[in-house]
Design a protein around this motif. Structure first.
Motif, short mmCIF file in Angstrom:
data_model
loop_
_atom_site.label_atom_id
_atom_site.label_comp_id
_atom_site.label_asym_id
_atom_site.label_seq_id
_atom_site.Cartn_x
_atom_site.Cartn_y
_atom_site.Cartn_z
N PHE A 37 8.32 -0.88 -7.25
CA PHE A 37 8.75 0.41 -7.75
C PHE A 37 10.24 0.54 -7.49
O PHE A 37 10.81 -0.21 -6.70
CB PHE A 37 8.00 1.55 -7.04
N ARG A 45 10.68 8.28 -8.12
CA ARG A 45 10.30 6.87 -8.03
C ARG A 45 9.49 6.49 -9.26
O ARG A 45 8.64 7.26 -9.72
CB ARG A 45 9.48 6.64 -6.76
N PHE A 47 7.46 3.19 -11.55
CA PHE A 47 6.82 1.89 -11.55
C PHE A 47 7.68 0.86 -12.26
O PHE A 47 8.30 1.17 -13.28
CB PHE A 47 5.46 2.00 -12.25
N ALA A 97 5.26 -2.72 -2.67
CA ALA A 97 4.10 -1.96 -2.24
C ALA A 97 2.85 -2.82 -2.31
O ALA A 97 2.77 -3.75 -3.11
CB ALA A 97 3.93 -0.71 -3.11
N THR A 109 0.30 3.04 -10.48
CA THR A 109 0.69 4.38 -10.04
C THR A 109 0.92 4.34 -8.54
O THR A 109 0.16 3.69 -7.80
CB THR A 109 -0.38 5.41 -10.37
N ASP A 110 1.96 5.05 -8.07
CA ASP A 110 2.34 4.89 -6.67
C ASP A 110 1.28 5.42 -5.71
O ASP A 110 1.16 4.92 -4.58
CB ASP A 110 3.71 5.51 -6.40
N TYR A 111 0.47 6.37 -6.13
CA TYR A 111 -0.51 6.93 -5.20
C TYR A 111 -1.64 5.95 -4.89
O TYR A 111 -2.42 6.14 -3.96
CB TYR A 111 -1.08 8.25 -5.71
N TYR A 113 -1.06 2.89 -3.96
CA TYR A 113 -0.54 1.95 -2.98
C TYR A 113 -0.46 2.60 -1.60
O TYR A 113 0.00 3.73 -1.46
CB TYR A 113 0.85 1.45 -3.40
N TRP A 116 4.14 0.34 2.07
CA TRP A 116 5.44 0.29 1.41
C TRP A 116 6.47 -0.37 2.31
O TRP A 116 6.44 -0.23 3.54
CB TRP A 116 5.92 1.71 1.07
#
Length: 126
Positions: A37, A45, A47, A97, A109-111, A113, A116
Motif C-alpha cells: 500500500f 492510504r 492499495f 502488509a 483492502t487495508d482492513y 491486513y 504492517w
C-alpha cells in the motif's frame, strides 16, 4: 505475530526504477497473503499490489498495472515490489502488509491486513 521491515525506497527521476523489499519474520510466512500500500501527503492510504501465499496470484491497482510487479521468495521470507517507469504521482510512503490466509488468494483492502511495516519513502522527481 509477523514483523515486517521495508527497504529500497529513495529518490529517483521520472521514468526510473526502484525495487522495494519487505523482510518478514515471525510465524509461518508461507501462509500469509501479502500486499503493498502507499500513502502520499494529505491523501488516504491506497492499495498498490497484492500476492497470494503461494505467489501464484497477483493483483494490481489500475494506476500501477503494467509498471509494477510484486513477487515473493519463500526461502528468504521476502516480498518485493519492482517499480518501473516511475511517475511523480507514485511519490508516497510505501507499506508492506501481511495477513493470514485460509486459501491461496490475495486481498486488496487495508482492513483485511493485520500486520504492517513501518514504511519506506519513495520520491519521484519530474
Amino acid at each position: 505475530q509477523v514483523q515486517l521491515v521495508e527497504s529500497g525506497g529513495g529518490l529517483v527521476q521520472a521514468g526510473g526504477s526502484l525495487r522495494l523489499s519487505c523482510a518478514a519474520s515471525g510465524r509461518t510466512f508461507s501462509r500469509y497473503a501479502m500486499g503493498w500500500f502507499r500513502q502520499a501527503p494529505e491523501k488516504e492510504r491506497e492499495f498498490v499490489a497484492a500476492i497470494s501465499w503461494s505467489g501464484g496470484s497477483t493483483y494490481y491497482a489500475d494506476s500501477v498495472k503494467g509498471r509494477f510487479t510484486m513477487s515473493r521468495d519463500h526461502a528468504k521470507n521476502m516480498v518485493y515490489l519492482q517499480m518501473n517507469s516511475l511517475k511523480p504521482e507514485d511519490t508516497a510512503v510505501y507499506y508492506c502488509a501481511a495477513t493470514e490466509a485460509d486459501s491461496d488468494y490475495y486481498y486488496y483492502t487495508d482492513y483485511e491486513y493485520h500486520y504492517w511495516g513501518q514504511g519506506t519513502q519513495v520520491t519521484v522527481s519530474s
